[in-house]
Design a protein around this motif. Structure first.
Motif, PDB file in Angstrom:
ATOM      1  N   ASP B 146      -7.763  -4.897  -0.830  1.00 48.05           N
ATOM      2  CA  ASP B 146      -7.710  -5.923  -1.738  1.00 48.05           C
ATOM      3  C   ASP B 146      -9.478  -6.937  -1.353  1.00 48.05           C
ATOM      4  OD1 ASP B 146      -5.340  -5.896  -3.115  1.00 48.05           O
ATOM      5  OD2 ASP B 146      -4.701  -6.040  -0.887  1.00 48.05           O
ATOM      6  N   ARG B 147     -10.242  -6.008  -0.817  1.00 47.36           N
ATOM      7  CA  ARG B 147     -11.412  -6.703  -0.409  1.00 47.36           C
ATOM      8  C   ARG B 147     -12.315  -6.220  -1.472  1.00 47.36           C
ATOM      9  NH1 ARG B 147     -14.952  -5.225   3.868  1.00 47.36           N
ATOM     10  NH2 ARG B 147     -13.537  -3.679   4.675  1.00 47.36           N
ATOM     11  N   PRO B 148     -13.386  -7.158  -1.788  1.00 43.65           N
ATOM     12  CA  PRO B 148     -14.169  -6.748  -3.170  1.00 43.65           C
ATOM     13  C   PRO B 148     -14.905  -5.514  -2.516  1.00 43.65           C
ATOM     14  CG  PRO B 148     -14.606  -8.917  -2.556  1.00 43.65           C
ATOM     15  CD  PRO B 148     -13.701  -8.483  -1.750  1.00 43.65           C
ATOM     16  N   ALA B 149     -15.071  -4.298  -3.306  1.00 44.68           N
ATOM     17  CA  ALA B 149     -15.568  -3.104  -3.063  1.00 44.68           C
ATOM     18  C   ALA B 149     -17.049  -3.256  -2.677  1.00 44.68           C
ATOM     19  CB  ALA B 149     -15.480  -2.150  -4.219  1.00 44.68           C
ATOM     20  N   ARG B 150     -17.842  -4.418  -3.015  1.00 46.01           N
ATOM     21  CA  ARG B 150     -19.348  -4.553  -2.512  1.00 46.01           C
ATOM     22  C   ARG B 150     -19.276  -4.644  -0.977  1.00 46.01           C
ATOM     23  NH1 ARG B 150     -18.893 -10.370  -2.281  1.00 46.01           N
ATOM     24  NH2 ARG B 150     -17.895 -10.779  -4.175  1.00 46.01           N
ATOM     25  N   THR B 151     -18.193  -5.044  -0.339  1.00 46.22           N
ATOM     26  CA  THR B 151     -18.227  -5.126   1.174  1.00 46.22           C
ATOM     27  C   THR B 151     -17.953  -3.691   1.728  1.00 46.22           C
ATOM     28  OG1 THR B 151     -15.830  -5.453   1.259  1.00 46.22           O
ATOM     29  CG2 THR B 151     -17.170  -7.548   1.073  1.00 46.22           C
ATOM     30  N   PHE B 152     -17.583  -2.676   0.929  1.00 46.32           N
ATOM     31  CA  PHE B 152     -17.416  -1.274   1.479  1.00 46.32           C
ATOM     32  C   PHE B 152     -18.640  -0.678   2.042  1.00 46.32           C
ATOM     33  CE2 PHE B 152     -13.071   0.140  -0.706  1.00 46.32           C
ATOM     34  CZ  PHE B 152     -12.764  -1.313  -0.102  1.00 46.32           C
ATOM     35  N   SER B 153     -18.376   0.393   3.085  1.00 48.82           N
ATOM     36  CA  SER B 153     -19.382   1.296   3.431  1.00 48.82           C
ATOM     37  C   SER B 153     -19.691   2.340   2.539  1.00 48.82           C
ATOM     38  CB  SER B 153     -19.296   1.652   4.809  1.00 48.82           C
ATOM     39  OG  SER B 153     -18.329   2.716   4.824  1.00 48.82           O
ATOM     40  N   GLY B 154     -20.976   3.082   2.597  1.00 44.74           N
ATOM     41  CA  GLY B 154     -21.133   4.330   1.787  1.00 44.74           C
ATOM     42  C   GLY B 154     -20.020   5.246   1.836  1.00 44.74           C
ATOM     43  N   GLY B 155     -19.506   5.499   2.957  1.00 42.02           N
ATOM     44  CA  GLY B 155     -18.473   6.491   3.003  1.00 42.02           C
ATOM     45  C   GLY B 155     -17.213   6.122   2.483  1.00 42.02           C
ATOM     46  N   MET B 156     -16.744   4.715   2.519  1.00 44.92           N
ATOM     47  CA  MET B 156     -15.739   3.865   1.927  1.00 44.92           C
ATOM     48  C   MET B 156     -15.797   3.988   0.278  1.00 44.92           C
ATOM     49  SD  MET B 156     -15.271   0.769   4.334  1.00 44.92           S
ATOM     50  CE  MET B 156     -13.664  -0.110   3.881  1.00 44.92           C
ATOM     51  N   LEU B 157     -17.032   3.825  -0.185  1.00 46.80           N
ATOM     52  CA  LEU B 157     -17.261   3.856  -1.549  1.00 46.80           C
ATOM     53  C   LEU B 157     -17.078   5.157  -2.239  1.00 46.80           C
ATOM     54  CD1 LEU B 157     -20.229   1.534  -2.196  1.00 46.80           C
ATOM     55  CD2 LEU B 157     -17.978   1.169  -2.970  1.00 46.80           C
ATOM     56  N   ARG B 158     -17.401   6.131  -1.557  1.00 48.96           N
ATOM     57  CA  ARG B 158     -17.498   7.598  -1.886  1.00 48.96           C
ATOM     58  C   ARG B 158     -16.282   8.066  -2.100  1.00 48.96           C
ATOM     59  NH1 ARG B 158     -20.643  11.455  -4.315  1.00 48.96           N
ATOM     60  NH2 ARG B 158     -19.911   9.994  -5.784  1.00 48.96           N
ATOM     61  N   LYS B 159     -15.007   7.555  -0.894  1.00 45.04           N
ATOM     62  CA  LYS B 159     -13.601   7.983  -1.086  1.00 45.04           C
ATOM     63  C   LYS B 159     -13.059   7.294  -2.044  1.00 45.04           C
ATOM     64  CE  LYS B 159     -12.888   8.041   3.957  1.00 45.04           C
ATOM     65  NZ  LYS B 159     -12.147   7.732   4.893  1.00 45.04           N
ATOM     66  N   LEU B 160     -13.530   5.985  -2.451  1.00 46.75           N
ATOM     67  CA  LEU B 160     -12.818   5.207  -3.558  1.00 46.75           C
ATOM     68  C   LEU B 160     -13.172   5.981  -4.805  1.00 46.75           C
ATOM     69  CD1 LEU B 160     -11.405   2.905  -4.619  1.00 46.75           C
ATOM     70  CD2 LEU B 160     -13.269   1.424  -4.422  1.00 46.75           C
ATOM     71  N   GLY B 161     -14.415   6.410  -4.700  1.00 47.42           N
ATOM     72  CA  GLY B 161     -14.903   6.974  -5.907  1.00 47.42           C
ATOM     73  C   GLY B 161     -14.036   8.309  -6.401  1.00 47.42           C
ATOM     74  N   VAL B 162     -13.842   9.153  -5.247  1.00 44.06           N
ATOM     75  CA  VAL B 162     -12.985  10.198  -5.550  1.00 44.06           C
ATOM     76  C   VAL B 162     -11.572   9.910  -5.758  1.00 44.06           C
ATOM     77  CG1 VAL B 162     -12.207  12.315  -4.400  1.00 44.06           C
ATOM     78  CG2 VAL B 162     -14.541  11.684  -3.774  1.00 44.06           C
ATOM     79  N   ALA B 163     -11.174   8.824  -5.232  1.00 44.54           N
ATOM     80  CA  ALA B 163      -9.861   8.404  -5.675  1.00 44.54           C
ATOM     81  C   ALA B 163      -9.636   7.946  -7.001  1.00 44.54           C
ATOM     82  CB  ALA B 163      -9.327   7.169  -4.723  1.00 44.54           C
ATOM     83  N   LEU B 164     -10.580   7.424  -7.675  1.00 41.75           N
ATOM     84  CA  LEU B 164     -10.812   6.962  -9.044  1.00 41.75           C
ATOM     85  C   LEU B 164     -10.705   8.366  -9.788  1.00 41.75           C
ATOM     86  CD1 LEU B 164     -13.711   4.423  -8.962  1.00 41.75           C
ATOM     87  CD2 LEU B 164     -11.150   4.040  -9.615  1.00 41.75           C
ATOM     88  N   GLY B 165     -11.132   9.410  -9.539  1.00 40.75           N
ATOM     89  CA  GLY B 165     -11.223  10.547 -10.279  1.00 40.75           C
ATOM     90  C   GLY B 165      -9.792  11.254 -10.054  1.00 40.75           C
ATOM     91  N   LEU B 166      -8.910  10.847  -9.198  1.00 43.51           N
ATOM     92  CA  LEU B 166      -7.750  11.508  -9.129  1.00 43.51           C
ATOM     93  C   LEU B 166      -6.412  10.540  -9.631  1.00 43.51           C
ATOM     94  CD1 LEU B 166      -8.243  12.880  -5.404  1.00 43.51           C
ATOM     95  CD2 LEU B 166      -8.031  13.996  -7.572  1.00 43.51           C
ATOM     96  N   VAL B 167      -6.707   9.402 -10.233  1.00 44.69           N
ATOM     97  CA  VAL B 167      -5.490   8.573 -10.375  1.00 44.69           C
ATOM     98  C   VAL B 167      -4.560   9.246 -11.346  1.00 44.69           C
ATOM     99  CG1 VAL B 167      -4.934   6.366 -11.498  1.00 44.69           C
ATOM    100  CG2 VAL B 167      -6.731   6.548 -10.094  1.00 44.69           C
ATOM    101  N   HIS B 168      -5.076   9.786 -12.397  1.00 44.65           N
ATOM    102  CA  HIS B 168      -4.277  10.520 -13.467  1.00 44.65           C
ATOM    103  C   HIS B 168      -3.891  11.932 -13.142  1.00 44.65           C
ATOM    104  CE1 HIS B 168      -8.452  11.240 -14.222  1.00 44.65           C
ATOM    105  NE2 HIS B 168      -8.114  12.422 -14.913  1.00 44.65           N
ATOM    106  N   ARG B 169      -3.867  12.529 -11.840  1.00 46.66           N
ATOM    107  CA  ARG B 169      -3.565  13.679 -11.523  1.00 46.66           C
ATOM    108  C   ARG B 169      -4.393  14.825 -12.123  1.00 46.66           C
ATOM    109  NH1 ARG B 169       1.009  10.691 -11.454  1.00 46.66           N
ATOM    110  NH2 ARG B 169       1.913  10.130  -9.596  1.00 46.66           N
ATOM    111  N   PRO B 170      -5.524  14.964 -12.251  1.00 46.03           N
ATOM    112  CA  PRO B 170      -6.212  15.921 -13.164  1.00 46.03           C
ATOM    113  C   PRO B 170      -6.016  17.387 -12.524  1.00 46.03           C
ATOM    114  CG  PRO B 170      -7.774  14.793 -11.484  1.00 46.03           C
ATOM    115  CD  PRO B 170      -6.485  14.043 -11.544  1.00 46.03           C
ATOM    116  N   ALA B 171      -6.405  18.347 -13.544  1.00 50.35           N
ATOM    117  CA  ALA B 171      -5.914  19.480 -13.062  1.00 50.35           C
ATOM    118  C   ALA B 171      -7.502  20.249 -12.648  1.00 50.35           C
ATOM    119  CB  ALA B 171      -5.520  20.399 -14.250  1.00 50.35           C
TER     120      ALA B 171
END
Lengths: 231, 357
Positions: B146-171
């Motif tokens: 629940d923190r704004p993403a601007r406070t994230f480290s590079g690694g955390m942002l990347r993980k969040l980026g990957v998570a965004l790509g997976l929300v809808h369970r892509p094949a």
């Protein structure tokens, strides 16, 4: 925060030009009455002009591309953003009208004329937002969008009856003002001050503003497509 | 004779189409920038497939076309059996895409980013909430959700980026340079997660990279892409085993004549393959490298060339790259670097800490 600027305009200019209202041509209204609708319109322009900067941030961070690979309808991105600005314009306008009432402005035209003013502000705001979006999508430079906002808004306001009635202006400015969309919105605003509202003016100006919003909206759609092609 | 019968990893049953098929993709930007010059490859289902190449080779353009963001000038492609050009909106439903720039809205929190993404894919309230919690836990972001993403480290942002790509369970998941700019710890985290996705969830993954070691160790198959073309394709081991002999790299003294060196080495007749020169270094492959070294040194000495270093090793992916493109990967990466856009100690574009720019 967003309202600091119009408050400064309203209170500072209201004081500074207090005595201007005694000039013939104002029809005896107090200057704060006269100024309030103009400041509302100017505030709409300034805030909606920021619209394009959001696109630039989204482009730089890859947010726009992320949206574009999603199965959501393309039009929803533009429409959703414009809806945001429309709601913001409505809220800000209501607050500004409230503040104007507090500092002594009186809108003799009644509630319906105020609604017409807000509608005019929304249409002008959408035009400005679409223009800003088109600029952002084409030029993709934050500085350009911000500079265009400032360079456009102030002259357009000074070339309209925002601060002074057209009867007190040199003739060439009167001519420019006639074709200035900002003036159309301010003219609607003027009608809120007088009990005898000229609905002909209100409706025709609303119509012109709607046409302008449609035209600039179309320009923004075309710029959006140009961006998609360039990816 | 059944001795030659091999299981071909590309073979999949007719009912199950390949995860990705690209056929002769071409793309030119503007009047003259030829980004793709006929890219073709096939990604079998359930595999981690790497597109390896230096910057400007055409990796990102390929990904943009396959993810419907961009249209090719020629060629065709299908993802999960769906034609990318004819049915882009159907393709969008089955793919996840993590672009080089994460695509994270920095003003919003991780949870808000993920929830909006769910909405974009037409997911509903409770389903989205459950999925968001699941992904936050999986990528170890629950505590910071629940923190704004601007406070994230590079690694955390990347993980969040990957998570965004997976929300809808892509094949099929596309990852454009998933580890560029990450520190080693964050990098191996991201890799562990990508592997888990492919192995446990059966997601097919296409990723681009310009790190040779990543391509070597983490992908099941890879295609080397250079100047808008796929120059070779296969498993990393297969590609390396195609190169016979050992790789030998000889760095000469700056005053030594490279031509003399080249001529001297060519007298190793029969045992020398693919001799090439880059800067002051001779690259070649020889049978039984270690025992050839004394000979090589003697020949070069005889030609008056002064040797600074000699390296002998099993062929690496870099040697594969060298064989197919005529230059080493490092040289290709450096030549694509632009000093004006990456004036940093650690080059942003080629990723090398010793990039001469």
């Amino acid at each position: 925060m967003q309202l600091t600027q119009p408050l400064i305009w309203l209170l500072l200019f209201g004081q500074l030009f207090k005595n201007v209202a005694q000039l013939p041509g104002f029809g005896g209204a107090s200057y704060i009455d006269y100024l309030a609708p103009g400041v509302l319109v100017m505030n709409t322009l300034f805030s909606n002009g920021w619209s394009g900067t959001a696109y630039i941030v989204d482009m730089e961070r890859g947010v726009l591309d992320r949206f574009l690979v999603a199965p959501a309808r393309r039009s929803s991105f533009l429409i959703g953003q414009l809806a945001y600005w429309a709601v913001l314009t409505i809220i800000q306008s209501i607050i500004l009208i409230g503040i104007a009432l507090l500092v002594g402005a009186r809108f003799a035209g009644g509630a319906v004329s105020l609604l017409a003013l807000i509608a005019g502000a929304v249409l002008l705001g959408l035009s400005m937002a679409s223009f800003s979006n088109a600029l952002a999508l084409r030029l993709r430079q934050q500085e350009t969008v911000i500079a265009a906002n400032v360079m456009l808004v102030l002259p357009l306001c000074f070339l309209s009856s925002t601060f002074l009635p057209t009867t007190l202006m040199p003739e060439w400015i009167q001519t420019v003002a006639r074709y200035n969309p900002v003036n159309w919105a301010v003219e609607i605003g003027r009608q809120t001050l007088d009990a005898g509202v000229d609905w002909g003016i209100v409706l025709s100006r609303l119509g012109w503003l709607a046409a302008l919003a449609a035209l600039l909206g179309w320009l923004a759609v075309r710029s959006f497509r140009a961006y998609q092609r360039s990816v | 004779m059944l001795g030659h019968l091999e299981v071909n990893p590309i073979m999949t049953p007719r009912s199950a189409p390949a995860a990705i098929e690209a056929q002769g993709l071409e793309k030119t930007y503007g009047a003259s920038v030829r980004a793709l010059d006929g890219v073709s490859f096939t990604v079998p289902r359930g595999t981690i497939f790497g597109l390896l190449g230096p910057n400007g080779a055409g990796k990102s353009t390929t990904v943009k076309i396959l993810t419907t963001l961009s249209r090719p000038d020629a060629g065709s492609a299908s993802v999960a059996g769906v034609n990318v050009l004819k049915h882009p909106s159907e393709v969008r439903r089955v793919i996840g895409c993590v672009a080089q720039k994460n695509g994270v809205d920095l003003e919003a929190s991780a949870r808000e980013n993920l929830a909006l993404q769910g909405r974009l894919y037409g997911m509903h309230g409770t389903d989205t909430r459950r999925r968001v919690d699941e992904l936050l836990a999986r990528f170890e972001l629950s505590r910071d959700a629940d923190r704004p993403a601007r406070t994230f480290s590079g690694g955390m942002l990347r993980k969040l980026g990957v998570a965004l790509g997976l929300v809808h369970r892509p094949a099929v998941l596309f990852l454009d340079e998933p580890t560029t700019g990450l520190d080693p710890v964050a990098r191996s985290d991201v890799w562990a997660e990508i592997r888990r996705l492919a192995r446990e969830d059966g997601v097919s993954v296409l990723l681009t990279t310009h790190y040779l070691d990543e391509a070597d160790h983490f992908v099941d198959r890879l295609a080397i892409i250079d100047a808008g073309r796929v120059v070779t394709e296969g498993t990393p081991d297969h590609l390396k085993s195609e190169l016979r002999g050992d790789a030998i790299h000889v760095a000469l003294d700056a005053e030594s004549s490279l031509d003399a060196g080249r001529q001297a080495l060519s007298r190793l007749n029969g045992r020398l393959r693919d001799l090439s020169i880059e800067g002051t270094t001779l690259h070649a492959r020889v049978d039984d490298g270690p025992s050839a070294v004394p000979n090589v040194l003697a020949l070069l000495d005889g030609a008056g060339a002064r040797v600074r270093t000699v390296t002998v090793s099993r062929p690496s992916l870099d040697d594969v790259y060298l064989k197919h493109t005529g230059r080493t990967f490092g040289a290709a990466a450096r030549s694509s670097c632009n000093p004006r856009t990456s004036p940093r100690a650690i080059c942003e574009r080629c990723g090398a800490s010793r990039c001469t720019w």
